[in-house]
Motif scaffolding. Structure first.
Motif, PDB file in Angstrom:
ATOM      1  N   MET A 250       0.837  -1.196   0.000  1.00 42.30           N
ATOM      2  CA  MET A 250       0.000   0.000   0.000  1.00 42.30           C
ATOM      3  C   MET A 250       0.878   1.255   0.000  1.00 42.30           C
ATOM      4  O   MET A 250       1.840   1.352   0.769  1.00 42.30           O
ATOM      5  N   PRO A 251       0.569   2.240  -0.856  1.00 39.66           N
ATOM      6  CA  PRO A 251       1.346   3.483  -0.842  1.00 39.66           C
ATOM      7  C   PRO A 251       1.020   4.315   0.398  1.00 39.66           C
ATOM      8  O   PRO A 251      -0.043   4.170   1.007  1.00 39.66           O
ATOM      9  N   HIS A 252       1.952   5.172   0.739  1.00 40.51           N
ATOM     10  CA  HIS A 252       1.740   6.146   1.804  1.00 40.51           C
ATOM     11  C   HIS A 252       1.056   7.357   1.171  1.00 40.51           C
ATOM     12  O   HIS A 252       1.519   7.877   0.151  1.00 40.51           O
ATOM     13  N   THR A 253      -0.058   7.824   1.755  1.00 38.51           N
ATOM     14  CA  THR A 253      -0.814   8.938   1.189  1.00 38.51           C
ATOM     15  C   THR A 253      -0.727  10.150   2.100  1.00 38.51           C
ATOM     16  O   THR A 253      -0.960  10.052   3.305  1.00 38.51           O
ATOM     17  N   CYS A 254      -0.363  11.275   1.509  1.00 43.79           N
ATOM     18  CA  CYS A 254      -0.256  12.548   2.223  1.00 43.79           C
ATOM     19  C   CYS A 254      -1.211  13.550   1.581  1.00 43.79           C
ATOM     20  O   CYS A 254      -1.201  13.724   0.351  1.00 43.79           O
ATOM     21  N   ALA A 255      -2.055  14.197   2.387  1.00 44.70           N
ATOM     22  CA  ALA A 255      -2.992  15.208   1.884  1.00 44.70           C
ATOM     23  C   ALA A 255      -2.348  16.584   2.020  1.00 44.70           C
ATOM     24  O   ALA A 255      -1.964  16.992   3.120  1.00 44.70           O
ATOM     25  N   VAL A 256      -2.219  17.300   0.902  1.00 48.63           N
ATOM     26  CA  VAL A 256      -1.580  18.618   0.894  1.00 48.63           C
ATOM     27  C   VAL A 256      -2.612  19.666   0.471  1.00 48.63           C
ATOM     28  O   VAL A 256      -3.068  19.664  -0.676  1.00 48.63           O
TER      29      VAL A 256
END
Length: 269
Positions: free
Chosen positions: A1-7
């Motif tokens: 699973m990718p790491h998801t960052c909300a910007v």
């Protein structure tokens, strides 16, 4: 699973076309990269290069940009991360950018860290080769480093180097485009940047060179060098940028205008 960052998006991130500026995406990638590496406790690393494919314009909105990050390769102290910037719209997910960032870690990962990195490995993005031969620079920009270009490590940041190339490229275009010409609009479709040496703040100017390296029907490539005149003209960074003709009404790529293409081809002579 990718790491998801909300910007979250900022209005200042937009360019004159109302899209997120191509250099600003590097801020989004840096935010996501810092979050990803902090979770893995990799220690500090130096950016050695980027490959960025701009898939679709991202316009200002209330939703944050979502940046997925995963490991594409580990080779000694070299760590390659893959990124994807997307937006979850009511009509589904839209990918705006695909990128690859190569880092050189301060210390080679030990067995434990390498195992954690491998847990986050997935397929790398496929990349098409960008055509563009090295030639003598047709445009020279004396570039003075600002304090805001410098990172916490005392070196010029990677995104600032990309901005240097953008600054040089825009001034180059201003010289090429004569008043009254049907020049048309262009947008950045692909950016490749390699950081070959450390760029340090100083009073003397660096030399940013740019030249047209390839011309097609809908796109053309500009190649750039960041050189140090005080060190035998050493090349500290290189860039390849593919630009495409763009129609504001349809928000789609279009063929270059006749005057555009004629002027660009003259630069290859």
């Amino acid at each position: 699973m990718p790491h998801t960052c909300a910007v979250p998006l900022r209005w200042a991130d937009m360019d004159l076309l109302g899209h997120v500026n191509n250099v600003t995406y590097l801020d989004y990638l840096a935010e996501a990269r810092a979050s990803f590496l902090a979770d893995l406790d990799t220690g500090p690393g130096r950016v050695a290069g980027h490959r960025i494919d701009f898939a679709a314009p991202l316009v200002f909105g209330r939703r944050p940009a979502l940046v997925d990050t995963w490991v594409a390769d580990v080779d000694g102290p070299s760590l390659t991360l893959a990124h994807e910037v997307r937006d979850e719209t009511p009509d589904g997910s839209v990918t705006h950018l695909r990128a690859e960032t190569t880092l050189v870690l301060a210390q080679e990962p030990d067995h434990t860290l390498r195992a954690r990195l491998e847990d986050h490995r997935d397929d790398a993005h496929p990349w098409r080769e960008v055509r563009g031969a090295r030639r003598p620079g047709r445009h020279h920009l004396p570039l003075h480093v600002r304090g805001s270009d410098v990172g916490a490590d005392g070196l010029v940041r990677d995104d600032a180097v990309v901005e240097f190339f953008q600054e040089s490229r825009i001034l180059y275009f201003m010289d090429l485009h004569e008043r009254g010409q049907d020049w048309g609009r262009v947008v950045v479709a692909r950016t490749d940047v390699t950081l070959a040496g450390e760029v340090r703040p100083r009073a003397a100017a660096y030399d940013v060179q740019a030249w047209v390296a390839h011309v097609g029907e809908k796109s053309f490539t500009v190649r750039s060098d960041l050189r140090d005149p005080d060190a035998g003209d050493a090349v500290l960074a290189t860039g390849l940028v593919v630009l495409v003709g763009f129609d504001l009404e349809t928000q789609r790529p279009v063929a270059l205008t006749g005057q555009q293409r004629e002027r660009l081809l003259a630069e290859l002579a």
